[in-house]
Motif scaffolding. Structure first.
Motif, short mmCIF file in Angstrom:
data_model
loop_
_atom_site.label_atom_id
_atom_site.label_comp_id
_atom_site.label_asym_id
_atom_site.label_seq_id
_atom_site.Cartn_x
_atom_site.Cartn_y
_atom_site.Cartn_z
N HIS A 33 0.84 -1.19 0.00
CA HIS A 33 0.00 0.00 0.00
C HIS A 33 0.88 1.24 0.00
O HIS A 33 1.87 1.32 0.72
N GLY A 34 0.51 2.22 -0.78
CA GLY A 34 1.23 3.47 -0.82
C GLY A 34 2.48 3.40 -1.67
O GLY A 34 3.57 3.70 -1.21
N TYR A 35 2.32 3.00 -2.92
CA TYR A 35 3.49 2.85 -3.80
C TYR A 35 3.38 3.67 -5.08
O TYR A 35 4.26 3.62 -5.93
N ILE A 36 2.30 4.42 -5.25
CA ILE A 36 2.07 5.16 -6.51
C ILE A 36 2.23 6.66 -6.29
O ILE A 36 1.68 7.22 -5.34
N ILE A 37 2.99 7.29 -7.18
CA ILE A 37 3.11 8.75 -7.21
C ILE A 37 2.54 9.22 -8.54
O ILE A 37 2.92 8.75 -9.61
N TYR A 40 4.58 7.07 -11.29
CA TYR A 40 5.75 6.35 -10.81
C TYR A 40 5.27 5.35 -9.76
O TYR A 40 4.73 5.75 -8.72
N ALA A 41 5.45 4.06 -10.03
CA ALA A 41 4.99 3.01 -9.11
C ALA A 41 6.19 2.26 -8.57
O ALA A 41 6.91 1.60 -9.33
N TYR A 42 6.41 2.36 -7.26
CA TYR A 42 7.53 1.69 -6.62
C TYR A 42 7.10 0.28 -6.23
O TYR A 42 6.73 0.01 -5.09
N LEU A 63 2.30 2.17 -19.72
CA LEU A 63 3.59 1.92 -19.11
C LEU A 63 4.72 2.20 -20.11
O LEU A 63 4.66 1.77 -21.26
N VAL A 64 5.76 2.89 -19.63
CA VAL A 64 6.85 3.32 -20.50
C VAL A 64 8.13 2.54 -20.21
O VAL A 64 8.79 2.04 -21.12
N SER A 65 8.50 2.42 -18.94
CA SER A 65 9.76 1.76 -18.59
C SER A 65 9.60 1.01 -17.28
O SER A 65 8.74 1.33 -16.46
N LEU A 114 10.81 -0.21 -9.77
CA LEU A 114 10.12 1.00 -10.21
C LEU A 114 9.56 0.82 -11.61
O LEU A 114 10.23 0.29 -12.50
N VAL A 115 8.31 1.26 -11.78
CA VAL A 115 7.66 1.26 -13.09
C VAL A 115 7.18 2.68 -13.36
O VAL A 115 6.60 3.32 -12.47
N THR A 116 7.43 3.17 -14.55
CA THR A 116 6.99 4.52 -14.92
C THR A 116 6.02 4.45 -16.09
O THR A 116 6.06 3.51 -16.89
N GLY A 117 5.16 5.42 -16.15
CA GLY A 117 4.19 5.48 -17.24
C GLY A 117 3.41 6.77 -17.16
O GLY A 117 3.82 7.73 -16.50
#
Length: 467
Positions: free
Chosen positions: A305-309, A317-319, A335-337, A342-345
């Protein structure tokens, strides 16, 4: 044994299900102290206060007096709660006065004071070999539950591949609930399934349990016995072993099926352990006194819980390194990378429209992002950037502006008089979708086509006779 009639659209909450029960079924449910306590714990704060205020009253109380318990600006809310309690058959109204259902009152008193049939709360296992820790139970339950979610999104991790394949009972419930469709070898997720993935775990478990009740109804099982046993399970203590010797055959069968969902752990036919997935259903969050710090750590690590910015430019940004959480994000995020943890999109118009096409709503996307927002975002008010939430809702409104409808198009009327007669008939029948009086054109629904075509043909025939 008469059974409750199944409905095409099943109840979505346990309260709605209880409201649908006939009176004789409710009386049997209320005969169990564990069931009464579980129902009480599921009520809202105001509902609990009303129940406790009337629990030891010896005579009915007038509705006007209950209204005086609240301030004038809250009396409407109190009336609404009383109405809900009456629908649940917890309150009985007679001549402007209300009182608690006598059976519910007696058994709730027993549950709170330790009287009556206390075996409804389960029989503890007295053997010395029960050594399963709460941390092990949490790990087992999370792995089982995530395996089902991985199956729904069509992905599997190495950890879940080592588990036994999903049982037929799990697949049946997924099909009956319309979360998935297709045969055993080719099941695919449905729009309802996509919405299910965005719910919190407690809501997901309740959904599964309600659909389990529906499946039992279809098999002509005594659903009251099933319901009472479910209420017994949610009232058990986490980390404690319970004996199976006093259980009926159907209850033993239920243990095996609930074990497939990770709700029950059983390492010995003589005992079973409830997991946090079922014991927390009637508690406010996971801060149950019976949950140790080790379990809290395990749950936090598993649920992440609490991993998305979410930034104001819609960047995400999802940790996380969880394949399941990444798959869920992929439902509405481009999703980009991807890195180690960490996942970014980005939340884009196309990614949101793709989610909307799967039946996911803008509010569900916003709720999911809010509940999983990073702690740095949780301290803000509002949690998510307003520009992004407004944009998501605008994309939903943009998609909903146009709604495709099958229709028949009429044109080429010989005279305006013929067009106006057919137009009036279509309006009177309520089958008109669109009309252009200047061009003598109109569109009608599929259902109205046969009748309008017949009327139009009659008009053409009358014109030919006049000529």
């Amino acid at each position: 044994m008469s059974q409750i009639s199944s409905e095409d659209e099943f109840k979505t909450t346990i309260a709605e299900y209880l409201e649908s029960l006939p009176t004789q079924f409710c009386q049997r449910v209320f005969s169990s102290p564990a069931a009464c306590l579980a129902i009480f714990r599921l009520l809202s704060t105001v509902g609990k206060q009303l129940i406790m205020s009337m629990l030891y009253l010896k005579s009915p109380i007038r509705l006007q007096e209950i209204g005086q318990w609240a301030k004038p600006d809250h009396q409407r809310m109190v009336k609404s709660k009383i109405h809900q309690l009456r629908k649940l058959q917890l309150l009985v109204e007679e001549k402007g006065s209300v009182s608690l259902n006598p059976i519910f009152r007696k058994q709730l008193q027993n549950a709170l004071t330790g009287g009556g049939d206390f075996s409804s709360f389960g029989v503890p296992y007295m053997g010395d070999d029960a050594v399963v820790s709460t941390k092990q139970l949490a790990k087992y339950a999370n792995e089982r539950w995530e395996a089902i979610l991985h199956f729904m999104v069509g992905r599997s991790s190495q950890a879940h591949e080592m588990l036994a394949p999903l049982s037929e009972s799990v697949r049946s419930i997924l099909r009956v609930s319309k979360l998935m469709e297709g045969g055993p070898e080719g099941m695919t997720i449905t729009n309802s399934g996509f919405q299910f993935l965005l719910q919190d775990s407690a809501s997901q478990v309740w959904t599964v349990l309600l659909q389990y009740l529906k499946l039992e109804e279809m098999q002509n099982t005594d659903v009251v016995e099933v319901l009472n046993f479910l209420f017994q399970l949610v009232s058990l203590q986490l980390g404690r072993a319970y004996s199976t010797e006093a259980l009926t055959r159907s209850q033993r069968k239920m243990l095996g099926e609930l074990r497939d969902f990770g709700l029950i752990f059983q390492d010995n036919p003589k005992r079973f352990y409830p997991t946090h997935l079922i014991t927390s259903l009637t508690s406010s969050g996971m801060s149950n006194d019976s949950v140790s710090d080790a379990v809290q750590s395990e749950l936090t690590k598993s649920s992440q819980h609490g991993y998305i910015i979410l930034e104001t430019n819609c960047r995400v940004y999802a940790y996380t390194d969880s394949p399941l959480q990444i798959a869920i994000l992929n439902l509405f995020v481009h999703l980009v990378s991807r890195f180690t943890n960490l996942v970014t999109g980005a939340v884009t118009r196309d990614s949101v429209r793709r989610a909307l096409a799967h039946g996911i709503t803008a509010d569900q996307i916003i709720t999911f992002l809010t509940s999983n927002a990073h702690p740095q975002m949780q301290g803000k008010t509002p949690v998510l950037p307003v520009t992004v939430t407004d944009q998501i809702r605008l994309w939903e409104q943009e998609r909903n502006r146009l709604k495709p409808t099958s229709a028949f198009f009429y044109k080429g009327f010989p005279q305006r008089q013929n067009f106006e007669r057919v137009l009036r008939c279509a309006q009177d029948m309520g089958v008109l979708l669109w009309a252009n009086s200047e061009k003598l054109q109109m569109a009608v629904t599929l259902q109205g086509h046969a009748r309008i075509a017949e009327i139009s043909k009659q008009q053409r025939g009358s014109n030919a006779q006049e000529q």
